[in-house]
Design a protein around this motif. Structure first.
Motif, PDB file in Angstrom:
ATOM      1  N   LYS A 147      57.495  63.094  72.549  1.00  0.00           N
ATOM      2  CA  LYS A 147      58.447  62.875  71.831  1.00  0.00           C
ATOM      3  C   LYS A 147      59.850  62.737  73.033  1.00  0.00           C
ATOM      4  CE  LYS A 147      60.031  67.652  71.745  1.00  0.00           C
ATOM      5  NZ  LYS A 147      60.487  68.621  70.717  1.00  0.00           N
ATOM      6  N   SER A 162      49.630  58.128  65.251  1.00  0.00           N
ATOM      7  CA  SER A 162      49.708  59.579  65.012  1.00  0.00           C
ATOM      8  C   SER A 162      51.190  60.187  65.025  1.00  0.00           C
ATOM      9  CB  SER A 162      48.625  60.313  65.833  1.00  0.00           C
ATOM     10  OG  SER A 162      48.607  61.463  65.242  1.00  0.00           O
ATOM     11  N   ILE A 163      51.501  60.598  63.875  1.00  0.00           N
ATOM     12  CA  ILE A 163      52.822  61.104  63.941  1.00  0.00           C
ATOM     13  C   ILE A 163      52.768  62.785  63.403  1.00  0.00           C
ATOM     14  CG2 ILE A 163      55.165  61.341  62.780  1.00  0.00           C
ATOM     15  CD1 ILE A 163      54.858  58.725  64.537  1.00  0.00           C
ATOM     16  N   GLU A 164      52.820  63.393  64.480  1.00  0.00           N
ATOM     17  CA  GLU A 164      52.810  65.090  64.124  1.00  0.00           C
ATOM     18  C   GLU A 164      51.332  65.336  63.739  1.00  0.00           C
ATOM     19  OE1 GLU A 164      54.536  67.367  65.149  1.00  0.00           O
ATOM     20  OE2 GLU A 164      56.470  66.171  65.413  1.00  0.00           O
ATOM     21  N   GLY A 165      50.238  64.417  64.291  1.00  0.00           N
ATOM     22  CA  GLY A 165      48.868  64.802  63.865  1.00  0.00           C
ATOM     23  C   GLY A 165      48.157  63.941  62.887  1.00  0.00           C
ATOM     24  N   GLU A 184      62.775  63.598  68.619  1.00  0.00           N
ATOM     25  CA  GLU A 184      62.053  64.743  68.417  1.00  0.00           C
ATOM     26  C   GLU A 184      60.977  64.813  67.583  1.00  0.00           C
ATOM     27  OE1 GLU A 184      63.081  67.699  69.862  1.00  0.00           O
ATOM     28  OE2 GLU A 184      64.660  66.806  70.929  1.00  0.00           O
ATOM     29  N   VAL A 185      60.423  63.569  67.171  1.00  0.00           N
ATOM     30  CA  VAL A 185      59.086  63.468  66.296  1.00  0.00           C
ATOM     31  C   VAL A 185      58.000  63.154  67.378  1.00  0.00           C
ATOM     32  CG1 VAL A 185      57.904  62.233  64.650  1.00  0.00           C
ATOM     33  CG2 VAL A 185      60.492  62.599  64.462  1.00  0.00           C
ATOM     34  N   ARG A 186      56.990  64.056  67.284  1.00  0.00           N
ATOM     35  CA  ARG A 186      55.953  63.697  68.274  1.00  0.00           C
ATOM     36  C   ARG A 186      54.992  62.875  67.784  1.00  0.00           C
ATOM     37  NH1 ARG A 186      53.109  69.410  69.107  1.00  0.00           N
ATOM     38  NH2 ARG A 186      52.983  69.323  66.943  1.00  0.00           N
ATOM     39  N   ARG A 187      54.612  61.822  68.676  1.00  0.00           N
ATOM     40  CA  ARG A 187      53.882  60.650  68.474  1.00  0.00           C
ATOM     41  C   ARG A 187      52.611  60.509  69.433  1.00  0.00           C
ATOM     42  NH1 ARG A 187      58.890  58.084  70.207  1.00  0.00           N
ATOM     43  NH2 ARG A 187      59.733  59.790  68.855  1.00  0.00           N
TER      44      ARG A 187
END
Length: 144
Positions: free
Chosen positions: A47, A65-68, A84-87
């Motif tokens: 992120k 993949s966005i937040e899994g 701040e969004v995990r990818r």
């Protein structure tokens, strides 16, 4: 030669996974990278604190993949991912996936352009106030 212009070519046949295009062009206000993922390749889960990114799939299929949670994207599709969004970028194959990633932080400046009605014009106006030029005549088109 105008020193305010630089050119580069996407090397789609390269073997490097991550090709930083920003440096090749001398871009200072945003990041731009070519990402080449062979079948089975995955990027890091990551992120950014302030940077938003846009991914444009150039070839193949990207599993983003966005937040899994994965979503497949094919050539021509784009995705914007906020700070701040995990990818994670994944290529489940079979062909290679080529992705153009563009990222920046901060507010967009907006339309700060000036348009001109001809190359001889010295006074310009905002693009939305300048009429589009006429299309090229048939005689100026390239022959296939």
């Amino acid at each position: 030669m105008n020193t305010g212009v630089s050119y580069a070519r996407l090397e789609m046949g390269g073997t490097e996974r991550f090709v930083p295009l920003r440096q090749q062009l001398g871009v200072t206000s945003f990041g731009m990278n070519l990402i080449l993922l062979h079948a089975g390749a995955r990027g890091r889960i990551h992120k950014h604190a302030k940077q938003e990114e846009v991914y444009l799939v150039l070839e193949g299929t990207l599993s983003l993949s966005i937040e899994g949670v994965e979503r497949d994207m094919s050539a021509g599709e784009l995705a914007r991912v906020a700070p701040e969004v995990r990818r994670q970028l994944i290529n489940r194959g079979p062909p290679r996936a080529a992705i153009l990633a563009v990222g920046a932080a901060g507010e967009h400046v907006g339309r700060d352009g000036t348009a001109f009605v001809s190359w001889d014009a010295t006074e310009g106006a905002p693009p939305q106030e300048t009429p589009l030029p006429e299309d090229l005549p048939e005689s100026e088109l390239r022959k296939s």
